[in-house]
Design a protein around this motif. Structure first.
Motif, short mmCIF file in Angstrom:
data_model
loop_
_atom_site.label_atom_id
_atom_site.label_comp_id
_atom_site.label_asym_id
_atom_site.label_seq_id
_atom_site.Cartn_x
_atom_site.Cartn_y
_atom_site.Cartn_z
N LYS A 124 0.74 -1.16 0.02
CA LYS A 124 0.03 -0.05 0.00
C LYS A 124 0.76 1.22 0.00
CE LYS A 124 -3.72 2.40 2.25
NZ LYS A 124 -3.26 3.96 1.71
N ASP A 125 1.90 1.29 0.72
CA ASP A 125 2.87 2.38 0.95
C ASP A 125 3.61 2.64 -0.39
OD1 ASP A 125 2.46 3.16 3.71
OD2 ASP A 125 3.98 1.89 4.42
N ASP B 210 0.87 3.95 -2.89
CA ASP B 210 0.40 5.43 -2.49
C ASP B 210 1.63 6.38 -3.09
OD1 ASP B 210 -1.87 4.53 -1.34
OD2 ASP B 210 -0.93 4.93 0.66
#
Length: 78
Positions: free
Chosen positions: A25-26, A29
């Motif tokens: 997810k990081d 993003d």
């Protein structure tokens, strides 16, 4: 398991890494923030820089937040 999970597991195994620790997810993003606020080709390069920072001991979430903050400042006028 999602297709992304499958891909991360496959690549991690090929590279001898622990795929369970990949902050998907990081990374996504950061790629989104850079692609939308800086330039599209900057997304994979920024993801690579994130990886280098983490390999050097940086906390993945903190390093990702720093990169995203830089990218988001680019979209803020003046």
């Amino acid at each position: 398991m999602s297709e992304m999970d499958d891909w991360v597991a496959e690549v991690s195994a090929e590279l001898g890494l622990d795929g369970a620790v990949v902050p998907v997810k990081d990374v996504l993003d950061v790629a989104r923030d850079v692609a939308h606020n800086v330039l599209r080709p900057g997304a994979p390069v920024s993801a690579y820089l994130l990886g280098l920072a983490v390999a050097g001991g940086a906390d993945p979430s903190e390093a990702a937040a720093k990169i995203s903050a830089l990218a988001l400042r680019r979209s803020t006028p003046g």
